[in-house]
Design an enzyme around this catalytic site. Structure first.
Site: not given
Ligand code: 13P
Length: 254
Positions: A9-11, A97, A99, A169, A175, A215, A236-237
């Site tokens: 997930n590149w956000k 998600h 977010e 999640e 994050g 994470s 994510g990251g």
């Molecule tokens: P991180 O891996 O950056 O914690 O993000 C997880 C995430 O929200 C994937 O959708």
């Protein structure tokens, strides 16, 4: 045997040029031969879906959107429908998600409508659920996740429910560099599966993929993916650079 799945997930990251370069680097590093049974999906921004779709497919990846609107078309300036997502070649869409829930006020009721819209356009929803830190500290995490599951998904017919991917999640792990322990992840995944079992029965609960996100990195991925009820990860990251993402993909099932 459930399918193993890794989703990047590149956000809101990567320009088109950076995205194309990252895909290039990932495919170069990935040993596709050993990982042919892992379903690899990349979720870039809407705006890059069509530009990346062919390149990704050619290299054995599927493509996902990070969101879609709940209505099929109309005067909703700036929004993107599930039908539009599907027309780019994407087969998956992340829905719910944290977010989106947090920053855009998306409720379980709205998310249920998004799931319906995705399914009617033949997209597979990757439905995200997870408790926040207050709920975890108050020992209300199971309850919180059950509510999201019930209100977001339990209106579906067994046939439609069986098409989903679920991602657990925990909000406090996203994050933050704080990952759920193996015990916490397995405990929640098992709980989710047992709630699904109560509603839809064993055939569906034992086959639905449940991914972990929060994470996840090359150091912790292997032990998380080794949990019996964890079928892969939503990253994510660590999906924003090729060496880390490839290491995570390669840590599944090894
Ligand atoms: P991180 O891996 O950056 O914690 O993000 C997880 C995430 O929200 C994937 O959708």
């Amino acid at each position: 045997m459930r399918k193993k799945i890794i989703i990047a997930n590149w956000k809101m990251n990567k320009t088109l040029g950076e995205g194309l370069q990252l895909v290039e680097e990932i495919t170069k590093e990935l040993n596709t031969q050993t990982q042919s049974d892992v379903l690899k999906i990349i979720a870039p921004s809407f705006i890059h879906l069509a530009s990346l779709a062919d390149k990704l497919k050619l290299n054995g990846f599927e493509i996902a959107a990070q969101n879609c609107h709940h209505i099929s078309k109309g005067a909703y300036t700036g929004e993107v429908s599930a039908e539009m997502v599907a027309s780019t070649g994407a087969k998956y869409v992340i829905i719910g998600h944290s977010e989106r829930r947090m920053y855009f006020g998306e409720s379980n009721d709205l998310l249920a409508q998004k799931v319906n819209s995705a399914l009617s356009n033949n997209l597979t929803p990757v439905f995200c659920i997870g408790e926040n830190l207050t709920e975890r500290n108050a020992n209300k995490h199971l309850e919180a996740v059950t509510k999201q599951l019930k209100e977001g998904l339990f209106h579906l017919s067994p046939t439609d429910f069986g098409k989903l991917i679920i991602a657990y999640e925990p909000v406090w792990a996203i994050g933050t560099g704080v990952t759920a322990t193996v015990h916490q992840a397995q405990g929640m995944h098992n709980h989710i599966r047992s709630e699904i079992n109560k509603k839809y029965g064993k055939d569906i609960s034992s086959t639905i993929p449940i991914l972990y996100g929060g994470s996840c990195n090359p150091k912790n991925a292997k032990e998380l993916f080794a949990c019996i009820d964890v079928d892969g990860g939503l990253i994510g990251g660590a999906s924003l650079n090729a060496p880390d993402f490839v290491a995570i993909v390669n840590s599944i099932g090894n």
